[in-house]
Design a protein around this motif. Structure first.
Motif, PDB file in Angstrom:
ATOM      1  N   LEU A   1       0.800  -1.218   0.000  1.00  0.00           N
ATOM      2  CA  LEU A   1       0.000   0.000   0.000  1.00  0.00           C
ATOM      3  C   LEU A   1       0.836   1.273   0.000  1.00  0.00           C
ATOM      4  O   LEU A   1       0.471   2.256  -0.635  1.00  0.00           O
ATOM      5  CB  LEU A   1      -0.963   0.008   1.191  1.00  0.00           C
ATOM      6  CG  LEU A   1      -1.923   1.185   1.277  1.00  0.00           C
ATOM      7  CD1 LEU A   1      -2.847   1.212   0.057  1.00  0.00           C
ATOM      8  CD2 LEU A   1      -2.752   1.110   2.538  1.00  0.00           C
TER       9      LEU A   1
ATOM     10  N   HIS B   1       1.990   2.511  -3.761  1.00  0.00           N
ATOM     11  CA  HIS B   1       0.875   2.241  -4.668  1.00  0.00           C
ATOM     12  C   HIS B   1       1.095   2.781  -6.070  1.00  0.00           C
ATOM     13  O   HIS B   1       0.535   2.267  -7.017  1.00  0.00           O
ATOM     14  CB  HIS B   1      -0.430   2.801  -4.097  1.00  0.00           C
ATOM     15  CG  HIS B   1      -0.334   4.238  -3.703  1.00  0.00           C
ATOM     16  ND1 HIS B   1      -0.261   5.257  -4.611  1.00  0.00           N
ATOM     17  CD2 HIS B   1      -0.263   4.805  -2.484  1.00  0.00           C
ATOM     18  CE1 HIS B   1      -0.165   6.402  -3.966  1.00  0.00           C
ATOM     19  NE2 HIS B   1      -0.171   6.156  -2.673  1.00  0.00           N
TER      20      HIS B   1
ATOM     21  N   GLY C   1       0.180   5.720  -7.335  1.00  0.00           N
ATOM     22  CA  GLY C   1      -0.814   6.682  -7.803  1.00  0.00           C
ATOM     23  C   GLY C   1      -0.240   8.093  -7.818  1.00  0.00           C
ATOM     24  O   GLY C   1       0.450   8.502  -6.885  1.00  0.00           O
TER      25      GLY C   1
ATOM     26  N   GLY D   1      -6.110   8.224  -9.124  1.00  0.00           N
ATOM     27  CA  GLY D   1      -5.178   7.100  -9.134  1.00  0.00           C
ATOM     28  C   GLY D   1      -4.912   6.554  -7.739  1.00  0.00           C
ATOM     29  O   GLY D   1      -4.874   5.346  -7.527  1.00  0.00           O
ATOM     30  N   VAL D   2      -4.719   7.445  -6.775  1.00  0.00           N
ATOM     31  CA  VAL D   2      -4.481   7.016  -5.396  1.00  0.00           C
ATOM     32  C   VAL D   2      -5.712   6.312  -4.843  1.00  0.00           C
ATOM     33  O   VAL D   2      -5.616   5.232  -4.254  1.00  0.00           O
ATOM     34  CB  VAL D   2      -4.087   8.214  -4.503  1.00  0.00           C
ATOM     35  CG1 VAL D   2      -4.076   7.819  -3.038  1.00  0.00           C
ATOM     36  CG2 VAL D   2      -2.736   8.764  -4.915  1.00  0.00           C
TER      37      VAL D   2
ATOM     38  N   VAL E   1      -8.150   4.763  -6.414  1.00  0.00           N
ATOM     39  CA  VAL E   1      -8.345   3.465  -7.056  1.00  0.00           C
ATOM     40  C   VAL E   1      -7.380   2.434  -6.489  1.00  0.00           C
ATOM     41  O   VAL E   1      -7.769   1.312  -6.164  1.00  0.00           O
ATOM     42  CB  VAL E   1      -8.181   3.586  -8.586  1.00  0.00           C
ATOM     43  CG1 VAL E   1      -8.027   2.235  -9.242  1.00  0.00           C
ATOM     44  CG2 VAL E   1      -9.366   4.335  -9.181  1.00  0.00           C
ATOM     45  N   ARG E   2      -6.133   2.816  -6.314  1.00  0.00           N
ATOM     46  CA  ARG E   2      -5.138   1.867  -5.812  1.00  0.00           C
ATOM     47  C   ARG E   2      -5.381   1.491  -4.349  1.00  0.00           C
ATOM     48  O   ARG E   2      -5.186   0.347  -3.952  1.00  0.00           O
ATOM     49  CB  ARG E   2      -3.744   2.429  -6.031  1.00  0.00           C
ATOM     50  CG  ARG E   2      -3.350   2.352  -7.507  1.00  0.00           C
ATOM     51  CD  ARG E   2      -2.145   3.214  -7.804  1.00  0.00           C
ATOM     52  NE  ARG E   2      -1.659   3.016  -9.157  1.00  0.00           N
ATOM     53  CZ  ARG E   2      -2.098   3.672 -10.211  1.00  0.00           C
ATOM     54  NH1 ARG E   2      -3.073   4.548 -10.084  1.00  0.00           N
ATOM     55  NH2 ARG E   2      -1.590   3.452 -11.408  1.00  0.00           N
TER      56      ARG E   2
ATOM     57  N   GLN F   1      -8.319  -0.842  -4.358  1.00  0.00           N
ATOM     58  CA  GLN F   1      -7.911  -2.170  -4.824  1.00  0.00           C
ATOM     59  C   GLN F   1      -7.382  -3.010  -3.666  1.00  0.00           C
ATOM     60  O   GLN F   1      -7.722  -4.183  -3.524  1.00  0.00           O
ATOM     61  CB  GLN F   1      -6.800  -2.066  -5.875  1.00  0.00           C
ATOM     62  CG  GLN F   1      -7.230  -1.654  -7.230  1.00  0.00           C
ATOM     63  CD  GLN F   1      -6.029  -1.437  -8.141  1.00  0.00           C
ATOM     64  OE1 GLN F   1      -4.928  -1.146  -7.683  1.00  0.00           O
ATOM     65  NE2 GLN F   1      -6.249  -1.575  -9.442  1.00  0.00           N
ATOM     66  N   ARG F   2      -6.539  -2.392  -2.836  1.00  0.00           N
ATOM     67  CA  ARG F   2      -5.949  -3.122  -1.712  1.00  0.00           C
ATOM     68  C   ARG F   2      -7.004  -3.492  -0.675  1.00  0.00           C
ATOM     69  O   ARG F   2      -6.982  -4.595  -0.130  1.00  0.00           O
ATOM     70  CB  ARG F   2      -4.850  -2.284  -1.052  1.00  0.00           C
ATOM     71  CG  ARG F   2      -3.468  -2.490  -1.637  1.00  0.00           C
ATOM     72  CD  ARG F   2      -3.291  -1.809  -2.914  1.00  0.00           C
ATOM     73  NE  ARG F   2      -1.897  -1.870  -3.371  1.00  0.00           N
ATOM     74  CZ  ARG F   2      -1.506  -1.278  -4.455  1.00  0.00           C
ATOM     75  NH1 ARG F   2      -2.356  -0.597  -5.188  1.00  0.00           N
ATOM     76  NH2 ARG F   2      -0.249  -1.364  -4.846  1.00  0.00           N
TER      77      ARG F   2
END
Length: 176
Positions: free
Chosen positions: A131, A134, A136, A141-142, A144-145, A148-149
């Motif tokens: 994490l 990531h 982003g 972008g941040v 979404v990442r 995702q985690r």
């Protein structure tokens, strides 16, 4: 660098007491079950007051405090008469270690093993799910990442629970 970043205005400089250093970025505030299943989160600038963020998360989702005698485990920073009164009025009992000069708090004997669960959840995010790195570069972008985690950990816990695995939060089977 800070003013040229697409994250300027959201990410900020903050202090990490556990590492005794300053950093530029964001903080993940997480509410999870005892098994580590994420149920609510907030992503804030590094200087955000944890108590305010928690009260905002609880106000956003009224169902989080809907069960009687909810127990919330936090660290020493979750203190203050007004803060604890707000939690009590929401039906939430706070378990945290006593601060220096404060009388021992009820339930202190249970804090250490429960706090270890919290630390291991964040270790899973940082270690196995990477994490902190990531990649982003924009707000989207941040987000979404990070999502995702959180989804990956949630899916692994759900799958491990459904298949009867002895450790629900283990990602070892998926770590290839």
């Amino acid at each position: 660098t800070v003013t040229r970043s697409d994250l300027a205005g959201w990410a900020e400089y903050g202090y990490c007491a556990s590492h005794s250093r300053f950093f530029w970025g964001l903080r993940l505030h997480l509410i999870a079950t005892v098994h580590g299943l994420p149920i609510a989160f907030a992503l804030t600038g590094a200087k955000a007051d944890e108590r305010t963020v928690l009260l905002d998360v609880l106000a956003t989702d009224q169902d989080l405090a809907a069960r009687p005698r909810q127990l919330l485990i936090g660290d020493k920073n979750y203190h203050g008469r007004e803060f604890e009164t707000a939690l009590t009025s929401a039906g939430i009992e706070l378990l945290r270690p006593a601060r220096k000069g404060e009388r021992p708090r009820p339930g202190a004997q249970f804090f250490r093993p429960l706090r270890q669960i919290i630390e291991s959840v964040f270790d899973t995010f940082k270690g196995q799910l990477d994490l902190e790195h990531h990649g982003g570069h924009t707000t989207t972008g941040v987000l979404v990442r990070v999502l995702q985690r959180i989804l990956a950990l949630t899916a692994a816990i759900w799958h491990n629970d459904r298949t009867g695995q002895p450790v629900r939060r283990s990602l070892t089977a998926y770590d290839h």
